[in-house]
Motif scaffolding. Structure first.
Motif, PDB file in Angstrom:
ATOM      1  N   VAL A  72      16.527   2.793 -25.976  1.00 43.30           N
ATOM      2  CA  VAL A  72      15.162   3.234 -25.666  1.00 43.30           C
ATOM      3  C   VAL A  72      14.809   2.868 -24.235  1.00 43.30           C
ATOM      4  N   ARG A  73      14.794   1.583 -23.940  1.00 44.38           N
ATOM      5  CA  ARG A  73      14.418   1.175 -22.585  1.00 44.38           C
ATOM      6  C   ARG A  73      15.461   1.587 -21.557  1.00 44.38           C
ATOM      7  N   GLY A  74      16.743   1.615 -21.964  1.00 43.41           N
ATOM      8  CA  GLY A  74      17.795   1.957 -21.023  1.00 43.41           C
ATOM      9  C   GLY A  74      17.985   3.440 -20.800  1.00 43.41           C
ATOM     10  N   SER A  75      17.202   4.288 -21.502  1.00 43.87           N
ATOM     11  CA  SER A  75      17.343   5.736 -21.345  1.00 43.87           C
ATOM     12  C   SER A  75      16.176   6.287 -20.537  1.00 43.87           C
ATOM     13  N   ALA A  76      16.344   7.516 -20.087  1.00 43.14           N
ATOM     14  CA  ALA A  76      15.285   8.166 -19.325  1.00 43.14           C
ATOM     15  C   ALA A  76      14.092   8.446 -20.234  1.00 43.14           C
ATOM     16  N   PRO A  77      12.862   8.245 -19.745  1.00 50.80           N
ATOM     17  CA  PRO A  77      11.690   8.515 -20.579  1.00 50.80           C
ATOM     18  C   PRO A  77      11.565   9.991 -20.900  1.00 50.80           C
ATOM     19  N   ALA A  78      10.969  10.273 -22.057  1.00 48.12           N
ATOM     20  CA  ALA A  78      10.778  11.666 -22.465  1.00 48.12           C
ATOM     21  C   ALA A  78       9.852  12.361 -21.477  1.00 48.12           C
ATOM     22  N   PRO A  79      10.148  13.604 -21.113  1.00 48.15           N
ATOM     23  CA  PRO A  79       9.312  14.290 -20.133  1.00 48.15           C
ATOM     24  C   PRO A  79       7.899  14.568 -20.627  1.00 48.15           C
ATOM     25  N   VAL A  80       7.717  14.646 -21.950  1.00 47.59           N
ATOM     26  CA  VAL A  80       6.401  14.898 -22.522  1.00 47.59           C
ATOM     27  C   VAL A  80       6.169  13.899 -23.645  1.00 47.59           C
ATOM     28  N   HIS A  81       5.043  13.214 -23.599  1.00 44.35           N
ATOM     29  CA  HIS A  81       4.665  12.292 -24.677  1.00 44.35           C
ATOM     30  C   HIS A  81       3.288  12.667 -25.179  1.00 44.35           C
ATOM     31  N   ASP A  82       3.234  13.068 -26.434  1.00 42.63           N
ATOM     32  CA  ASP A  82       1.974  13.472 -27.066  1.00 42.63           C
ATOM     33  C   ASP A  82       1.547  12.373 -28.030  1.00 42.63           C
ATOM     34  N   PRO A  83       0.529  11.585 -27.676  1.00 42.87           N
ATOM     35  CA  PRO A  83       0.115  10.466 -28.557  1.00 42.87           C
ATOM     36  C   PRO A  83      -0.303  10.922 -29.943  1.00 42.87           C
ATOM     37  N   ARG A  84      -0.926  12.087 -30.030  1.00 44.90           N
ATOM     38  CA  ARG A  84      -1.387  12.563 -31.338  1.00 44.90           C
ATOM     39  C   ARG A  84      -0.205  12.857 -32.249  1.00 44.90           C
ATOM     40  N   VAL A  85       0.826  13.489 -31.708  1.00 38.24           N
ATOM     41  CA  VAL A  85       2.028  13.759 -32.488  1.00 38.24           C
ATOM     42  C   VAL A  85       2.708  12.453 -32.881  1.00 38.24           C
ATOM     43  N   ALA A  86       2.753  11.500 -31.953  1.00 35.72           N
ATOM     44  CA  ALA A  86       3.385  10.215 -32.250  1.00 35.72           C
ATOM     45  C   ALA A  86       2.656   9.491 -33.381  1.00 35.72           C
ATOM     46  N   ARG A  87       1.323   9.543 -33.376  1.00 40.80           N
ATOM     47  CA  ARG A  87       0.552   8.891 -34.452  1.00 40.80           C
ATOM     48  C   ARG A  87       0.813   9.562 -35.794  1.00 40.80           C
ATOM     49  N   LEU A  88       0.868  10.897 -35.789  1.00 40.09           N
ATOM     50  CA  LEU A  88       1.097  11.598 -37.055  1.00 40.09           C
ATOM     51  C   LEU A  88       2.504  11.332 -37.578  1.00 40.09           C
ATOM     52  N   LYS A  89       3.477  11.204 -36.685  1.00 38.74           N
ATOM     53  CA  LYS A  89       4.829  10.857 -37.114  1.00 38.74           C
ATOM     54  C   LYS A  89       4.854   9.475 -37.753  1.00 38.74           C
TER      55      LYS A  89
END
Length: 262
Positions: free
Chosen positions: A42-59
Motif C-alpha cells: 500500500v504505502r510502497g505503491s503509487a497512489p490511486a489516481p482517483v479516490h472517492d471517499p463516498r465509495v470507500a465508505r460504502l465499501k
C-alpha cells in the motif's frame, strides 16, 4: 504508588500467564506481518489516481455487512458440519482469490488498453510496471515460507544444546509463523487493491472485483446450509459487489470524467 501482588495469587496468575503468552506472541507476530504487508503493498505503491471517499465508505459498510451475515449464518446453522464447511469455504476463498486475480487481471487490463485511444495505450502499458512489481513481491512473500523452513532445516537448531537450542527452535517457529501471516495479509491486501492496477486505469479495481467474485462463486459452488439460504448467499454476495462496482464506475464517469475508453 503501586501495591505488590499478594503471594497467594502467584499460583493462580502463573497458569493464566503461561496460557496467554503464546496468544500474545501470535498477536504480535500477526500485527507485525500486517504492518509489513501494508508498507510493501500500500504505502510502497503509487497512489490511486482517483479516490472517492463516498465509495470507500460504502465499501467499508459492505465489508462489515458481509462479516455480520457470515457470523449470523454460522450461528444460525448450528450444525457443526455446516459450520465447518462454511469456515473452510472462507479459507479457500482467501487463498484462491489472489491466484484468480492473477489469471483474470491480464485479460481485464488487455481489454481496457485495447479500448483506450491509441495515444493513451503507451502510457497505460508503462503504468503496468507498478502492478508487475507488486506481483513479484507477492510471489516473494509466498516463496519466503518454504525458504524459511528450508533454512531452519539446514541449521537444525534442535541439535544445539541447552537454552540456546530452545531459543533457536522458538525463533524458528516465530519466523515461520510470521512468514505465513505475511502471506495471508499480503493476499488480502493485493485482492483489495487489485495489485495497484488503478495506476493503469482507475476503473480496473472495480472491474477486477466484479469478475473475481463471480469466479469464486462459480468455483466454490453452493455454500453449506439449507438450499434456499445457500442460493441466496451464492448469488447475493457477488450481486451486491457487482452493483457497488457499477456504481463506482458510474461515479468515475459522472464526477471525475473517467471513461472506460478514456
Amino acid at each position: 504508588m503501586s501495591r505488590p501482588v499478594p503471594a497467594g495469587l502467584y499460583p493462580v496468575l502463573l497458569p493464566v500467564l503461561l496460557l496467554l503468552s503464546p496468544l500474545v506472541a501470535l498477536y504480535s507476530l500477526a500485527r507485525s506481518a500486517r504492518l509489513a504487508a501494508w508498507r510493501v503493498f500500500v504505502r510502497g505503491s503509487a497512489p490511486a489516481p482517483v479516490h472517492d471517499p463516498r465509495v470507500a465508505r460504502l465499501k467499508t459498510v459492505r465489508t462489515w455487512a458481509a462479516v455480520a451475515v457470515t457470523i449470523a449464518v454460522v450461528v444460525a446453522l448450528g450444525n457443526a458440519q455446516d459450520v465447518g464447511q462454511h469456515l473452510t469455504e472462507q479459507w479457500v476463498t482467501l487463498l484462491l482469490a489472489p491466484w484468480l486475480l492473477i489469471a483474470s487481471g491480464p485479460v481485464v487490463l488487455g481489454v481496457l488498453i485495447w479500448l483506450a485511444p491509441p495515444a493513451r495505450r503507451a502510457t497505460m502499458r508503462t503504468a503496468l510496471r507498478g502492478p508487475l512489481r507488486q506481483l513479484a513481491l507477492f510471489f516473494g512473500t509466498l516463496a519466503l515460507i518454504p525458504a524459511l523452513f528450508y533454512g531452519v532445516d539446514l541449521l537444525n537448531p534442535s541439535h544445539a544444546g541447552g537454552n540456546l537450542g530452545i531459543l533457536l527452535v522458538l525463533a524458528s517457529l516465530a519466523a515461520g509463523a510470521w512468514s505465513v501471516f505475511l502471506f495471508l495479509f499480503a493476499s488480502v491486501t493485493v485482492v483489495r487493491t487489485g495489485f495497484g492496477t488503478a495506476a493503469v486505469h482507475p476503473a480496473t479495481p472495480a472491474l477486477l472485483t466484479s469478475v473475481l467474485v463471480w469466479e469464486i462463486a462459480a468455483i466454490g459452488g453452493l455454500p453449506g446450509g439449507p438450499p434456499a439460504l445457500a442460493y441466496v448467499l451464492l448469488v447475493g454476495g457477488p450481486a451486491t459487489v457487482t452493483a457497488l462496482s457499477c456504481w463506482e464506475i458510474s461515479r468515475l464517469r459522472s464526477r471525475y470524467g473517467v471513461r472506460l475508453r478514456g
